[in-house]
Design an enzyme around this catalytic site. Structure first.
Site, short mmCIF file in Angstrom:
data_model
loop_
_atom_site.label_atom_id
_atom_site.label_comp_id
_atom_site.label_asym_id
_atom_site.label_seq_id
_atom_site.Cartn_x
_atom_site.Cartn_y
_atom_site.Cartn_z
CD GLU A 282 -3.30 -0.47 2.03
OE1 GLU A 282 -4.30 -1.15 1.96
OE2 GLU A 282 -3.12 0.38 2.92
CG HIS A 303 8.65 -29.24 -0.75
ND1 HIS A 303 9.27 -30.42 -1.06
CD2 HIS A 303 9.35 -28.70 0.27
CE1 HIS A 303 10.31 -30.59 -0.25
NE2 HIS A 303 10.38 -29.56 0.57
CE LYS A 417 -12.08 1.00 1.31
NZ LYS A 417 -11.57 2.00 2.22
O1 PA5 Z 1 -3.31 1.25 5.81
C1 PA5 Z 1 -4.47 1.60 5.67
O2 PA5 Z 1 -4.83 2.78 5.83
C2 PA5 Z 1 -5.56 0.60 5.33
O3 PA5 Z 1 -5.06 -0.64 5.05
C3 PA5 Z 1 -6.56 0.50 6.46
O4 PA5 Z 1 -5.90 0.05 7.62
C4 PA5 Z 1 -7.72 -0.43 6.13
O5 PA5 Z 1 -8.28 -0.10 4.89
C5 PA5 Z 1 -8.79 -0.34 7.21
O6 PA5 Z 1 -9.24 0.97 7.32
P1 PA5 Z 1 -10.03 1.47 8.59
O7 PA5 Z 1 -9.16 1.32 9.79
O8 PA5 Z 1 -10.40 2.88 8.29
O9 PA5 Z 1 -11.25 0.57 8.72
#
Ligand code: PA5
Length: 447
Positions: A282, A303, A417
């Site tokens: 990310e 494996h 989303k």
């Molecule tokens: O790193 C990030 O911001 C994301 O991976 C969030 O942790 C994830 O989408 C969950 O979001 P939230 O804590 O708003 O539910």
């Protein structure tokens, strides 16, 4: 704490080559240390362990102690950065096959019905505390999971008891979850607004579940603090392992190695690799750039994926996560018949065999054209883990800046989303729903 060994890279990345990246490396480190980088409103993770909120940490410890004595199970509802760090820590620290008190469970990180139904049945017996974690307070998967779990618990608990058994960890001011928690009078913990989800393991997001599982969060923070000081004090990649790791992976990426495989040699590190993939994927994968973070669990995957790593497209490099000391020593016994021809190993420990598997694999993969780096973890404890979390966080901040991206945002996560909301008929998405349905009619089968 963390030992970086890049001996196998000497022929691929010379000392001279490493020097060429040094000015960029120093600039990126200065930008992070001075708060002058892209995404600098999300640098709250940087000094968290150096300057922790002691009052909040005591409150976390007290709350954890209360939960440990009151309930049979503790459920973390969250997705991505809102559950992976805690799970990685707990699964790394807990003795395998042990039954912790309370039992630790995770929900809300996918939408599978059979898993969900089975999970909800568990709530029909014993006592449960739910820690719902969402920074935005609006993420669909955990929000649905929380609604389902709450509905189930409501059927068998009175409102007064239930109120003590729900803890919300979310933004200090915004979002549905904050509003709901305040209206219901649940205990809440705040996620600092300047700490992004994947960088939040050292906030109540990770600290509360880790403390509930019985682990020492002071030692975790101490390891992170010592690593933070090391990372922020030295601009020398010879002394600062995070800068060195960032430099090596950047040079490898720039030479055409576009996939980094994090290979572990102990099942306790499985969720650490999951957390690492999220952190690096990310943070770096944007603007058409970035290393693809993959993981392999060895020797298991030797494996399965082993053939590809050894012999497939030469787009990979491999980072081994090697645990230097295990807690137990398992000695291979002598056999009088030696029908399995294993007596040559009798008297040696499983660790000794695993170590030679690591060395043999590193050599083989390196010979096969896969550059290899090793990160050695001293031992399986909270201090080492804290150092490792910070080491990776600091590395990805530097690597992201070297790549020329903002390491702290995640704009790409929104695309699915938006489509999902439209397809589910969320109010406000009516036109988009029609448009998407038309496109899908042409390109996807009905199931
Ligand atoms: O790193 C990030 O911001 C994301 O991976 C969030 O942790 C994830 O989408 C969950 O979001 P939230 O804590 O708003 O539910």
């Amino acid at each position: 704490m963390i030992h970086l060994d890049d001996g196998f890279l000497r022929e691929i990345i010379s000392a001279k080559k490493l020097e060429t990246i040094r000015p960029r490396l120093e600039r990126a480190a200065q930008q992070v240390n001075r708060g002058e980088c892209a995404g600098n409103d999300f640098l709250g993770w940087r000094d968290l362990p150096i300057d922790p909120d002691r009052v909040e940490i005591e409150r976390i410890k007290q709350e954890a102690q209360r939960i440990r004595t009151e309930v049979d199970r503790f459920v973390v509802i969250g997705i991505g950065g809102s559950y992976l760090g805690a799970r990685a820590a707990i699964e790394f620290l807990i003795p395998p096959f042990s039954q912790p008190q309370p039992q630790m469970l995770y929900f809300g990180h996918h939408l599978g019905s059979d898993y969900g139904a089975g999970f909800l049945e568990l709530l029909d017996s014993g006592t449960t505390c739910i820690n719902v974690i969402s920074k935005s307070g609006t993420t669909t998967e955990p929000a649905i999971a929380f609604r389902l779990a709450l509905d189930r618990l409501n059927r068998r608990s009175d409102a007064k008891t239930l109120k003590k058994r729900i803890i919300a960890t979310t933004d200090p001011r915004h979002g549905h979850l904050r509003r709901l928690a305040e209206a219901q009078g649940w205990t809440t913990f705040a996620i600092p607004p300047d700490v992004g989800g994947r960088f939040s393991v050292l906030t109540p997001v990770g600290l509360l579940p880790i403390a509930v599982a019985g682990f020492d969060i002071d030692a975790l923070l101490a390891g992170a603090r010592d690593m933070a000081l090391l990372c922020q004090e030295s601009m020398d990649p010879g002394k600062n392992p995070a800068l060195r790791y960032a430099a090596l992976r950047t040079l490898l990426y720039e030479s055409g190695k576009h996939v980094e495989i994090l290979s572990t040699f102990d099942p306790a590190l499985h969720y650490m690799a999951e957390w690492w993939k999220q952190l690096f994927g990310e943070s770096e994968g944007k603007d058409g750039k970035g290393l693809f973070p993959a993981s392999a669990h060895l020797t298991t995957d030797l494996h399965s994926l082993g053939q590809y790593i050894q012999d497939g497209s030469r787009i990979l490099f491999e980072t081994f996560l090697w645990l230097e000391e295990t807690r137990e020593t398992l000695v291979i016994p002598e056999s009088t018949q030696d029908a399995d021809d294993l007596n040559y190993l009798a008297g040696r420990s499983l660790d000794a065999v695993n170590y030679q598997a690591y060395r043999g694999t590193a050599l083989a993969h390196s010979d096969g054209g896969v550059p290899v780096i090793t990160l050695g973890l001293k031992r399986r404890d909270e201090y080492t883990l804290g150092a490792l979390y910070y080491f990776f966080e600091y590395t990805v901040a530097i690597s992201g800046l070297l790549l020329g991206v903002n390491p702290f945002d995640q704009p790409g996560v929104e695309a699915y989303k938006k489509n999902m909301f439209a397809l589910l008929g969320k109010p406000g998405y009516e036109e988009e729903q029609k448009r998407l349905e038309k496109r899908l009619d042409r390109s996807i089968a009905d199931f």
